[in-house]
Design an enzyme around this catalytic site. Structure first.
Site, mmCIF file in Angstrom:
data_model
loop_
_atom_site.group_PDB
_atom_site.id
_atom_site.type_symbol
_atom_site.label_atom_id
_atom_site.label_comp_id
_atom_site.label_asym_id
_atom_site.label_seq_id
_atom_site.Cartn_x
_atom_site.Cartn_y
_atom_site.Cartn_z
ATOM 1 N N HIS A 1 53.588 -0.514 55.320
ATOM 2 C CA HIS A 1 52.503 -1.375 55.780
ATOM 3 C C HIS A 1 53.010 -2.693 56.329
ATOM 4 O O HIS A 1 52.224 -3.584 56.636
ATOM 5 C CB HIS A 1 51.500 -1.588 54.640
ATOM 6 C CG HIS A 1 50.861 -0.294 54.211
ATOM 7 N ND1 HIS A 1 49.715 0.205 54.799
ATOM 8 C CD2 HIS A 1 51.258 0.633 53.311
ATOM 9 C CE1 HIS A 1 49.416 1.378 54.248
ATOM 10 N NE2 HIS A 1 50.341 1.654 53.352
ATOM 11 N N LYS B 1 74.714 -21.018 36.017
ATOM 12 C CA LYS B 1 74.267 -21.020 34.617
ATOM 13 C C LYS B 1 74.845 -22.221 33.880
ATOM 14 O O LYS B 1 74.158 -22.885 33.115
ATOM 15 C CB LYS B 1 74.731 -19.739 33.906
ATOM 16 C CG LYS B 1 73.788 -18.584 34.064
ATOM 17 C CD LYS B 1 74.150 -17.448 33.115
ATOM 18 C CE LYS B 1 73.296 -16.240 33.418
ATOM 19 N NZ LYS B 1 73.502 -15.116 32.558
ATOM 20 N N GLU C 1 75.960 -8.051 42.866
ATOM 21 C CA GLU C 1 76.811 -8.603 41.799
ATOM 22 C C GLU C 1 78.193 -7.953 41.738
ATOM 23 O O GLU C 1 79.178 -8.625 41.472
ATOM 24 C CB GLU C 1 76.140 -8.409 40.431
ATOM 25 C CG GLU C 1 74.991 -9.353 40.171
ATOM 26 C CD GLU C 1 74.460 -9.208 38.747
ATOM 27 O OE1 GLU C 1 75.217 -9.464 37.794
ATOM 28 O OE2 GLU C 1 73.287 -8.828 38.578
HETATM 29 C C1 F6R Z 1 75.534 -10.258 34.699
HETATM 30 C C2 F6R Z 1 74.154 -9.868 34.951
HETATM 31 C C3 F6R Z 1 73.124 -10.938 35.028
HETATM 32 C C4 F6R Z 1 72.545 -11.231 33.636
HETATM 33 C C5 F6R Z 1 71.456 -12.307 33.712
HETATM 34 C C6 F6R Z 1 70.791 -12.575 32.371
HETATM 35 O O1 F6R Z 1 76.312 -9.109 34.491
HETATM 36 O O2 F6R Z 1 73.880 -8.718 35.139
HETATM 37 O O3 F6R Z 1 72.130 -10.518 35.928
HETATM 38 O O4 F6R Z 1 72.008 -10.076 33.079
HETATM 39 O O5 F6R Z 1 72.013 -13.484 34.191
HETATM 40 O O6 F6R Z 1 71.718 -12.774 31.368
HETATM 41 P P1 F6R Z 1 71.518 -12.025 29.975
HETATM 42 O O7 F6R Z 1 71.578 -10.584 30.306
HETATM 43 O O8 F6R Z 1 72.655 -12.465 29.113
HETATM 44 O O9 F6R Z 1 70.186 -12.451 29.458
#
Ligand code: F6R
Length: 356
Positions: A252, A346, A236
């Site tokens: 393994h 998203k 990320e």
């Molecule tokens: C972005 C990040 C992502 C979010 C994940 C869930 O910085 O680390 O991995 O954590 O998409 O989103 P939240 O944390 O808002 O539930």
């Protein structure tokens, strides 16, 4: 990119992710304070299992806590990164939903299911629909304020979830250990931050070693979720292909999977997170694994983690990996803050219902 050029580093990080990383020890303290002030219904202490829901940066805290309390928590803990709950989750399960935004659809879906099954519930979030659901159903809510991205709120998720288990009566009070970990991280932060030169900065050295390579991080026991954290931060933050493996399972199967394609061998760097607290056979195993991989011509780098207990070791090594990903982003010339593919996916999911 010269990692000792502060201006260049700052220019590569317009969103200030480096400054957010430096807040790690402070977040631990603040999260612990919030948890300490939270009262939970006494029946939470009778839970026969714990399920921690969350995705990505909000899931990793639960994974770390699960690994850290494995010796002290008398009931099994499961971390769930999905829409549906296993059938075993029921009224006697303590279900903790962890979502930074409070808007993550997988976490919300599983939490709704937990509500309908009559589970014992708690929510950890900065707001969003998760906070709304908690208020509507009178569910204990551990709310925190954090303007950065979820992955930079790791101190909150660890301390809030660990604190929640303590307040529920499922693990001992870890106030002393938390204080010790904060002091360790404050000392480590001075050595890892941007101002600390490469010659003394392990995170900058790791980033340089990884430039143009593919890291495969492996670890055992309480450092297994840290191996995953390093991988996800390299993905990320530094937009780098990275993978993780868990010992002893690694020995393994994966130990045989480094021969082909031959051209890829020189691309790999195997990073072994080594703890003095591993089972004695795992310590030996980690050493033999590194020896075998090195003898096959692979580059293996051992990281002896610092800390006087499992909590300290896990948090210290998260801190090191986080900074290494920040510097690798600088070497790659990518903005460590933005995650355009993740955000686009998203959005597209949010604007559609069902399968299409
Ligand atoms: C972005 C990040 C992502 C979010 C994940 C869930 O910085 O680390 O991995 O954590 O998409 O989103 P939240 O944390 O808002 O539930």
């Amino acid at each position: 990119m010269d990692l000792d050029n502060r201006e260049a580093l700052r220019a590569n990080d317009p969103g200030g992710l480096g400054a957010r990383m430096a807040e790690f020890p402070g977040q631990l303290l603040e999260g612990w304070r919030i948890a300490r002030a939270t009262d939970l219904p006494s029946r939470y202490g009778d839970a026969t299992a714990v399920a921690i829901l969350g995705m990505g940066g909000s899931a990793i805290g639960g994974g770390l806590v699960k690994a850290i309390v494995t010796d002290s928590c008398p009931v099994p803990i499961q971390d769930i990164r999905d829409y549906r709950l296993p059938a075993a989750v029921g009224p006697h399960t303590l279900v903790i939903a962890s979502s930074h935004s409070g808007e993550t659809e997988e976490t919300l879906s599983a939490f709704e299911e937990a509500i309908s099954r009559g589970a014992r519930l708690a929510a950890v979030t900065t707001g969003g629909r998760l906070a709304e659901m908690a208020r509507k159903h009178d569910i204990p809510l551990l709310e925190f304020t954090h303007p950065g991205p979820p992955r930079a709120a790791i101190g909150f998720s660890v301390s809030l979830i660990l604190g929640l288990l303590w307040r529920a009566g499922l693990v001992p009070n870890a106030s002393t250990e938390m204080k010790g970990a904060v002091a360790l991280l404050e000392r480590a932060g001075a050595r890892l931050q941007e101002e600390s030169p490469t010659a003394q900065n392990r995170a900058k050295q790791i980033a340089q070693m990884l430039q143009g390579r593919i890291p495969v991080i492996y670890a055992a026991e309480h450092l297994s979720p840290v191996a995953r954290r390093w991988k996800t931060q390299f993905n990320e933050v530094a937009k780098t292909a990275a993978f993780f493996e868990i010992l002893p399972e690694f020995d393994h199967n994966a130990i045989e999977g480094t021969g082909f394609p031959e051209a890829a061998q020189s691309d790999l760097v195997l990073i072994s997170l080594v703890s003095a607290f591993y089972h004695e056979r795992s310590i030996r195993r980690a050493r033999l694994t590194a020896e075998i991989l090195s003898s096959r011509g692979l580059q293996v780098e051992g990281v002896d983690v610092e800390g006087d207990n499992r909590l300290e070791e896990a948090l210290w090594s998260v801190f090191l990996g986080d900074y290494a990903s920040l510097y690798l982003a600088a070497l790659n010339g990518v903005d460590p803050h933005f995650t355009p593919n993740l955000d686009s996916l998203k959005q597209q999911m949010a604007h559609s219902e069902g399968a299409d």
